[in-house]
Scaffold this motif. Structure first.
Motif, PDB file in Angstrom:
ATOM      1  N   LYS A  75       0.663  -1.142   0.171  1.00 21.13           N
ATOM      2  CA  LYS A  75      -0.041  -0.056  -0.170  1.00 21.13           C
ATOM      3  C   LYS A  75       0.724   1.048  -0.080  1.00 21.13           C
ATOM      4  N   CYS A  76       2.082   1.243   0.731  1.00 21.50           N
ATOM      5  CA  CYS A  76       3.008   2.290   0.558  1.00 21.50           C
ATOM      6  C   CYS A  76       3.463   2.450  -0.813  1.00 21.50           C
ATOM      7  N   LEU A  77       3.956   1.361  -1.451  1.00 20.56           N
ATOM      8  CA  LEU A  77       4.465   1.470  -2.880  1.00 20.56           C
ATOM      9  C   LEU A  77       3.444   2.175  -3.807  1.00 20.56           C
ATOM     10  N   TYR A  78       2.048   1.897  -3.653  1.00 17.85           N
ATOM     11  CA  TYR A  78       1.120   2.274  -4.562  1.00 17.85           C
ATOM     12  C   TYR A  78       0.571   3.630  -3.759  1.00 17.85           C
ATOM     13  N   PHE A  79       1.126   4.215  -3.125  1.00 22.13           N
ATOM     14  CA  PHE A  79       0.531   5.491  -2.332  1.00 22.13           C
ATOM     15  C   PHE A  79      -0.835   5.367  -1.785  1.00 22.13           C
ATOM     16  N   ASP A  80      -1.198   4.120  -1.403  1.00 22.22           N
ATOM     17  CA  ASP A  80      -2.579   4.134  -0.672  1.00 22.22           C
ATOM     18  C   ASP A  80      -2.332   4.434   0.999  1.00 22.22           C
ATOM     19  N   GLU A  81      -1.208   4.272   1.151  1.00 23.76           N
ATOM     20  CA  GLU A  81      -0.549   4.555   2.583  1.00 23.76           C
ATOM     21  C   GLU A  81       0.744   5.718   2.298  1.00 23.76           C
ATOM     22  N   THR A  82       0.703   6.552   3.527  1.00 20.56           N
ATOM     23  CA  THR A  82       1.737   7.219   3.304  1.00 20.56           C
ATOM     24  C   THR A  82       2.875   6.943   4.245  1.00 20.56           C
ATOM     25  N   VAL A  83       4.119   6.825   3.561  1.00 17.33           N
ATOM     26  CA  VAL A  83       5.124   6.218   4.620  1.00 17.33           C
ATOM     27  C   VAL A  83       5.657   7.055   5.671  1.00 17.33           C
ATOM     28  N   THR A  84       5.840   6.489   6.782  1.00 17.99           N
ATOM     29  CA  THR A  84       6.513   7.100   8.128  1.00 17.99           C
ATOM     30  C   THR A  84       7.967   7.955   7.756  1.00 17.99           C
ATOM     31  N   SER A  85       8.803   7.062   7.034  1.00 25.24           N
ATOM     32  CA  SER A  85      10.065   7.400   6.320  1.00 25.24           C
ATOM     33  C   SER A  85      10.480   6.358   5.459  1.00 25.24           C
ATOM     34  N   GLY A  86      11.680   6.825   4.710  1.00 26.49           N
ATOM     35  CA  GLY A  86      12.251   5.893   3.816  1.00 26.49           C
ATOM     36  C   GLY A  86      12.281   6.614   2.464  1.00 26.49           C
ATOM     37  N   GLU A  87      12.856   6.001   1.519  1.00 22.15           N
ATOM     38  CA  GLU A  87      12.945   6.146   0.021  1.00 22.15           C
ATOM     39  C   GLU A  87      12.739   5.344  -0.756  1.00 22.15           C
ATOM     40  N   GLY A  88      11.864   5.736  -2.080  1.00 21.24           N
ATOM     41  CA  GLY A  88      11.797   4.868  -3.219  1.00 21.24           C
ATOM     42  C   GLY A  88      12.238   5.578  -4.341  1.00 21.24           C
ATOM     43  N   TYR A  89      12.783   4.916  -5.327  1.00 21.32           N
ATOM     44  CA  TYR A  89      13.163   5.100  -6.330  1.00 21.32           C
ATOM     45  C   TYR A  89      12.749   4.239  -7.717  1.00 21.32           C
ATOM     46  N   ILE A  90      12.069   4.837  -8.534  1.00 23.02           N
ATOM     47  CA  ILE A  90      11.402   4.111  -9.793  1.00 23.02           C
ATOM     48  C   ILE A  90      12.023   4.515 -10.903  1.00 23.02           C
ATOM     49  N   ASN A  91      12.949   3.743 -11.864  1.00 22.87           N
ATOM     50  CA  ASN A  91      13.638   4.212 -12.859  1.00 22.87           C
ATOM     51  C   ASN A  91      12.972   5.063 -14.080  1.00 22.87           C
ATOM     52  N   PRO A  92      11.806   4.385 -14.441  1.00 25.47           N
ATOM     53  CA  PRO A  92      10.937   5.203 -15.321  1.00 25.47           C
ATOM     54  C   PRO A  92      10.791   6.535 -14.923  1.00 25.47           C
ATOM     55  N   TYR A  93      10.628   7.064 -13.730  1.00 22.04           N
ATOM     56  CA  TYR A  93      10.383   7.982 -13.194  1.00 22.04           C
ATOM     57  C   TYR A  93      11.441   9.086 -12.796  1.00 22.04           C
ATOM     58  N   LYS A  94      11.687  10.246 -13.977  1.00 21.57           N
ATOM     59  CA  LYS A  94      12.812  10.994 -13.539  1.00 21.57           C
ATOM     60  C   LYS A  94      13.983  10.316 -13.450  1.00 21.57           C
ATOM     61  N   ASP A  95      14.298   9.145 -14.259  1.00 18.91           N
ATOM     62  CA  ASP A  95      15.522   8.394 -14.140  1.00 18.91           C
ATOM     63  C   ASP A  95      15.904   7.854 -12.834  1.00 18.91           C
ATOM     64  N   GLY A  96      14.987   7.644 -12.085  1.00 15.49           N
ATOM     65  CA  GLY A  96      15.255   7.231 -10.732  1.00 15.49           C
ATOM     66  C   GLY A  96      15.953   7.884  -9.777  1.00 15.49           C
ATOM     67  N   MET A  97      15.860   9.133  -9.924  1.00 17.30           N
ATOM     68  CA  MET A  97      16.769   9.951  -9.147  1.00 17.30           C
ATOM     69  C   MET A  97      16.076  10.876  -8.180  1.00 17.30           C
ATOM     70  N   VAL A  98      14.790  10.654  -8.099  1.00 14.95           N
ATOM     71  CA  VAL A  98      13.915  11.472  -6.979  1.00 14.95           C
ATOM     72  C   VAL A  98      13.081  10.304  -6.088  1.00 14.95           C
ATOM     73  N   ASN A  99      13.152  10.683  -4.842  1.00 11.25           N
ATOM     74  CA  ASN A  99      12.484   9.938  -3.708  1.00 11.25           C
ATOM     75  C   ASN A  99      10.846  10.053  -4.128  1.00 11.25           C
ATOM     76  N   VAL A 100      10.198   9.003  -4.640  1.00 14.59           N
ATOM     77  CA  VAL A 100       8.847   9.138  -5.068  1.00 14.59           C
ATOM     78  C   VAL A 100       7.881   9.403  -3.653  1.00 14.59           C
TER      79      VAL A 100
END
Length: 281
Positions: A75-100
């Motif tokens: 649910k955190c990965l799909y943004f159904d829930e907000t993370v308390t802390s942590g980082e996620g990088y998705i390569n097709p989104y802004k070359d994986g350079m920003v914490n989604v």
């Protein structure tokens, strides 16, 4: 798979807690917690410091008992829930350079609509039960920016055929379908925007064994044909064995073991994983 390649998805130290935490559980984490619950301040640590990578065209399995944190993580990965802390990088989104996880809700919606597909355990979360099946698929296409009715209809029909829903029933609402058919409509909807990453949360739970087998076959076929990266969550090791290249084992909100699926099934290191594997034999 070339491990030198940059992962399509990187998750670092994902933490999700329900409750403020107190000086006792934040300082002496493990010792005071009952499983993942602090008896002093009643905070639940659903996910604690979860880190993993997913590579292009790979199926990553996540296994663990109910309450281990695996569905919360999805649910955190799909943004159904907000993370308390942590980082996620998705390569097709802004070359994986920003914490989604730090992106605006608008940007997160864009990522959901164009890069991710999600299939929930409960089809009611992923489908509008009173919309036609073809309407459900079109809804995701519209969210991803398509406005061409003919193209959307053609794509929806193609996907329904792909997941073996008879076109004669495309105007039927999912509430008229069996559980297995509802899951297949959900898979079609999740695939509609050609997502590079598909999230599957306990998709066979509650289905008859023969239906489970056909849904799993379908997932394997889709992955083979489209080369999508997938994260498959299950409490059932048989499902993970059939689908996943690599597997993560979760317990009480933490990762206790990870490795190649065959390796984990043949030589489990952690006592909990051993118990899981031996119950499967």
């Amino acid at each position: 798979m070339n491990m030198q390649d940059k992962p399509i998805l990187q998750v670092k130290n994902l933490t999700k807690q329900y409750g403020p935490g107190c000086s006792i559980c934040t300082n002496a984490h493990e010792e005071v917690l009952e499983k993942n619950y602090c008896p002093h301040c009643r905070t639940v640590y659903a996910c604690r410091d979860i880190s993993f990578d997913v590579y292009q065209g790979e199926i990553l399995g996540i296994v663990g008992e109910s309450g281990s944190g695996k569905s919360t993580m999805m649910k955190c990965l799909y943004f159904d829930e907000t993370v308390t802390s942590g980082e996620g990088y998705i390569n097709p989104y802004k070359d994986g350079m920003v914490n989604v996880f730090e992106q605006s809700s608008q940007q997160q919606r864009f990522i959901r609509d164009t890069i991710l597909g999600m299939v929930y355990q409960n089809p009611m979360l992923g489908l509008k039960m009173d919309f036609s099946s073809i309407g459900n698929i079109a809804e995701k296409l519209i969210a991803a920016g398509d406005r061409n009715v003919n193209r959307m209809e053609a794509r929806s029909k193609e996907l329904l055929e792909h997941v073996h829903i008879p076109l004669a029933r495309m105007k039927d609402e999912p509430k008229k379908f069996s559980g297995g058919m509802q899951q297949r409509v959900q898979i079609a909807k999740a695939l509609s925007n050609n997502p590079p990453i598909l999230l599957l949360d306990e998709v066979t739970t509650g289905l008859d064994l023969s239906v489970q087998a056909s849904v799993l076959d379908l997932i394997k076929k889709i992955q083979r044909e489209l080369g999508i990266s997938m994260i498959v969550v299950s409490h059932d090791l048989a499902v993970i064995r059939m689908l996943a290249n690599r597997t993560i084992v979760m317990l009480n909100g933490t990762i206790i073991e990870q490795g190649l699926t065959d390796q984990i099934l043949e030589d489990p290191q952690h006592a909990y994983t051993q118990q899981l594997v031996y119950s499967l034999i």
